[in-house]
Design a protein around this motif. Structure first.
Motif, short mmCIF file in Angstrom:
data_model
loop_
_atom_site.label_atom_id
_atom_site.label_comp_id
_atom_site.label_asym_id
_atom_site.label_seq_id
_atom_site.Cartn_x
_atom_site.Cartn_y
_atom_site.Cartn_z
N VAL A 1 0.84 -1.20 0.00
CA VAL A 1 0.00 0.00 0.00
C VAL A 1 0.88 1.24 0.00
CG1 VAL A 1 -1.87 -1.17 1.23
CG2 VAL A 1 -0.14 0.06 2.54
N LYS A 2 0.31 2.34 -0.51
CA LYS A 2 1.02 3.62 -0.49
C LYS A 2 0.61 4.39 0.76
CE LYS A 2 1.87 5.88 -4.36
NZ LYS A 2 1.75 6.80 -5.53
N LEU A 3 1.58 4.80 1.53
CA LEU A 3 1.32 5.42 2.83
C LEU A 3 0.90 6.87 2.69
CD1 LEU A 3 1.63 4.22 5.75
CD2 LEU A 3 3.74 5.55 5.91
N GLY A 4 -0.21 7.22 3.36
CA GLY A 4 -0.71 8.59 3.35
C GLY A 4 -0.45 9.30 4.67
N GLU B 1 -3.34 4.04 0.49
CA GLU B 1 -3.94 3.79 -0.82
C GLU B 1 -3.53 2.41 -1.30
OE1 GLU B 1 -3.78 6.64 -4.45
OE2 GLU B 1 -2.32 5.04 -4.87
N ILE B 2 -4.54 1.58 -1.58
CA ILE B 2 -4.27 0.26 -2.15
C ILE B 2 -4.24 0.36 -3.67
CG2 ILE B 2 -5.05 -2.14 -2.26
CD1 ILE B 2 -6.44 -1.53 0.48
N THR B 3 -5.23 1.03 -4.21
CA THR B 3 -5.23 1.50 -5.59
C THR B 3 -5.79 2.92 -5.52
OG1 THR B 3 -7.50 0.92 -6.24
CG2 THR B 3 -5.84 -0.84 -6.34
N ALA C 1 -8.41 3.94 -6.48
CA ALA C 1 -9.86 3.86 -6.26
C ALA C 1 -10.21 3.25 -4.90
CB ALA C 1 -10.52 3.04 -7.37
N ILE C 2 -9.24 2.68 -4.20
CA ILE C 2 -9.50 2.01 -2.93
C ILE C 2 -8.56 2.53 -1.86
CG2 ILE C 2 -9.64 -0.20 -1.72
CD1 ILE C 2 -10.10 -1.57 -4.37
N ALA C 3 -9.15 3.07 -0.81
CA ALA C 3 -8.36 3.62 0.30
C ALA C 3 -8.69 2.86 1.58
CB ALA C 3 -8.66 5.10 0.48
N GLY C 4 -7.88 3.07 2.58
CA GLY C 4 -8.13 2.41 3.85
C GLY C 4 -7.36 3.09 4.98
N ILE C 5 -7.53 2.57 6.17
CA ILE C 5 -6.77 3.03 7.33
C ILE C 5 -6.00 1.84 7.88
CG2 ILE C 5 -6.89 3.92 9.69
CD1 ILE C 5 -9.36 5.48 8.88
N ALA C 6 -4.71 2.00 7.99
CA ALA C 6 -3.85 0.93 8.53
C ALA C 6 -3.45 1.30 9.95
CB ALA C 6 -2.62 0.75 7.65
N ASP C 7 -3.85 0.47 10.89
CA ASP C 7 -3.53 0.72 12.29
C ASP C 7 -2.09 0.33 12.59
OD1 ASP C 7 -6.10 1.60 12.82
OD2 ASP C 7 -6.82 -0.42 13.29
N ILE C 8 -1.56 0.98 13.64
CA ILE C 8 -0.21 0.65 14.11
C ILE C 8 -0.33 -0.28 15.31
CG2 ILE C 8 1.88 1.57 15.18
CD1 ILE C 8 1.52 4.09 13.60
N THR C 9 0.38 -1.36 15.30
CA THR C 9 0.39 -2.29 16.43
C THR C 9 1.65 -2.03 17.27
OG1 THR C 9 1.60 -3.97 15.18
CG2 THR C 9 -0.82 -4.04 15.09
N GLU C 10 1.70 -2.62 18.46
CA GLU C 10 2.87 -2.46 19.32
C GLU C 10 4.14 -2.96 18.63
OE1 GLU C 10 2.18 -4.36 23.03
OE2 GLU C 10 0.53 -3.02 23.60
N GLU C 11 3.95 -3.91 17.74
CA GLU C 11 5.10 -4.51 17.05
C GLU C 11 5.85 -3.50 16.19
OE1 GLU C 11 5.93 -8.01 13.73
OE2 GLU C 11 3.94 -7.78 14.62
N VAL C 12 5.12 -2.51 15.63
CA VAL C 12 5.76 -1.58 14.69
C VAL C 12 5.67 -0.12 15.14
CG1 VAL C 12 5.36 -3.08 12.72
CG2 VAL C 12 3.65 -1.36 13.31
N GLU C 13 5.15 0.14 16.33
CA GLU C 13 4.91 1.53 16.74
C GLU C 13 6.21 2.33 16.91
OE1 GLU C 13 4.40 0.67 21.54
OE2 GLU C 13 2.78 1.61 20.40
N HIS C 14 7.34 1.64 17.02
CA HIS C 14 8.62 2.34 17.16
C HIS C 14 9.14 2.85 15.81
CE1 HIS C 14 9.65 -1.76 15.96
NE2 HIS C 14 10.79 -1.28 15.50
N TYR D 1 5.68 2.98 -0.67
CA TYR D 1 4.94 1.72 -0.48
C TYR D 1 5.45 0.95 0.73
CZ TYR D 1 2.57 2.30 -4.94
OH TYR D 1 1.77 2.77 -5.96
N VAL D 2 4.51 0.43 1.51
CA VAL D 2 4.81 -0.41 2.67
C VAL D 2 3.86 -1.61 2.64
CG1 VAL D 2 5.63 1.52 4.08
CG2 VAL D 2 3.22 0.86 4.17
N ASN D 3 4.14 -2.61 3.42
CA ASN D 3 3.27 -3.78 3.50
C ASN D 3 2.24 -3.63 4.62
OD1 ASN D 3 4.49 -5.17 1.38
ND2 ASN D 3 6.01 -6.13 2.72
N ALA D 4 1.03 -4.12 4.35
CA ALA D 4 -0.04 -4.06 5.35
C ALA D 4 -0.88 -5.33 5.26
CB ALA D 4 -0.89 -2.82 5.16
N TYR D 5 -1.47 -5.67 6.38
CA TYR D 5 -2.30 -6.88 6.50
C TYR D 5 -3.78 -6.48 6.47
CZ TYR D 5 -4.26 -11.07 8.78
OH TYR D 5 -4.99 -12.19 9.10
#
Length: 283
Positions: free
Chosen positions: A218-221, A236-238, A240-253, A263-267
């Motif tokens: 995904v492209k980070l906004g 942004e996934i495309t 035409a398609i957007a979303g919100i990617a939450d931060i978990t404790e694993e990556v909050e640093h 671009y970054v990876n998201a689940y």
């Protein structure tokens, strides 16, 4: 199925090195288009020198570079059109002086193409319940603070406002899209010498390609704040398609703010197709 026109066919930039003065005269009387190569421009004389091929040179006044509407909106037509040395452009011969000097116009060719495109646009809009479906695969020729500019052929530029770039909120287009990129765009309006387009409407909202519990690029906004703390990012996934990617404790640093526009990876956790929003977790 919609038709997406690829801008600039392979022979668009070819200059005819076998051209003769007779061919230039015929182009003048028949009002046909020639392809030339920019070899010099003089700001003091406001003239662009164009090689029509085979050593035949022509002059193009700055006033003949682009449409009046663009010159009112943007001060420097040379910069807007990205006319650089060795660029190939489509021109029409508008005058052959007694001295043999050839005067060409890019603007006249753009006007003819603009009028042709507007007729197609109006016809499509009238035939499809007030909506138009003219799509182009076009190259980015410029990015400003509020807009992106696309070459849609024959020297005509389409303008994409910042709100039409993506379904993700964007504050700095230059972080999001780069000159030279190719994007699918949908024409939205053609009026008063200007063409307006949308990137986000140029792509289908295909949720079938987004299976839940999969990892996607995904492209980070911009960040999402809660109680003055970043809890996630718009993504942004495309277009035409957007979303919100939450931060978990694993990556909050991690410092994601430096990655905005990259671009970054998201689940994928799930999605709301009606609202065109996807729930994700940054990986």
């Amino acid at each position: 199925m919609k038709e997406i026109r690829r801008v600039i066919p392979e022979d668009y930039h070819l200059v005819d090195e076998s051209i003769k003065m007779e061919d230039v005269n015929n182009a003048f009387f028949n009002k046909t288009t020639l392809t030339g190569r920019v070899i010099e421009y003089y700001s003091y004389a406001k003239v662009v020198v164009v090689d029509l091929g085979n050593g035949i040179l022509a002059k193009m006044p700055y006033d003949e570079v682009c449409l009046e509407a663009l010159k009112v909106k943007y001060e420097d037509p040379i910069q807007v059109r990205e006319i650089s040395l060795k660029s190939a452009i489509r021109v029409k011969v508008i005058q052959i002086k007694d001295s043999g000097e050839i005067i060409v116009s890019r603007k006249q060719n753009i006007i003819d193409y603009y009028n042709q495109l507007k007729q197609e646009f109006d016809k499509a809009r009238n035939n499809v319940n007030g909506k138009t479906y003219l799509f182009f695969n076009a190259q980015v020729v410029g990015v400003s603070k509020k807009s992106v500019f696309f070459d849609i052929g024959e020297g005509l530029v389409a303008i994409c406002d910042i709100c039409e770039i993506s379904r993700v909120h964007i504050t700095e287009p230059k972080k999001w899209i780069k000159k030279g990129e190719w994007k699918n765009i949908k024409l939205k309006r053609i009026e008063k010498g200007l063409v307006w387009c949308s990137i986000k409407d140029g792509y289908p909202a295909d949720y079938s390609a987004l299976p839940v519990k999969s990892v996607v690029s995904v492209k980070l906004g911009e960040p999402v704040y809660e109680n003055n703390k970043i809890t996630g990012y718009f993504v942004e996934i495309t277009p035409a398609i957007a979303g919100i990617a939450d931060i978990t404790e694993e990556v909050e640093h991690r410092d994601y703010k430096n990655l905005i526009g990259k671009y970054v990876n998201a689940y994928i956790r799930g999605y709301n197709q009606k609202r065109k929003k996807v729930k994700l977790i940054l990986k």
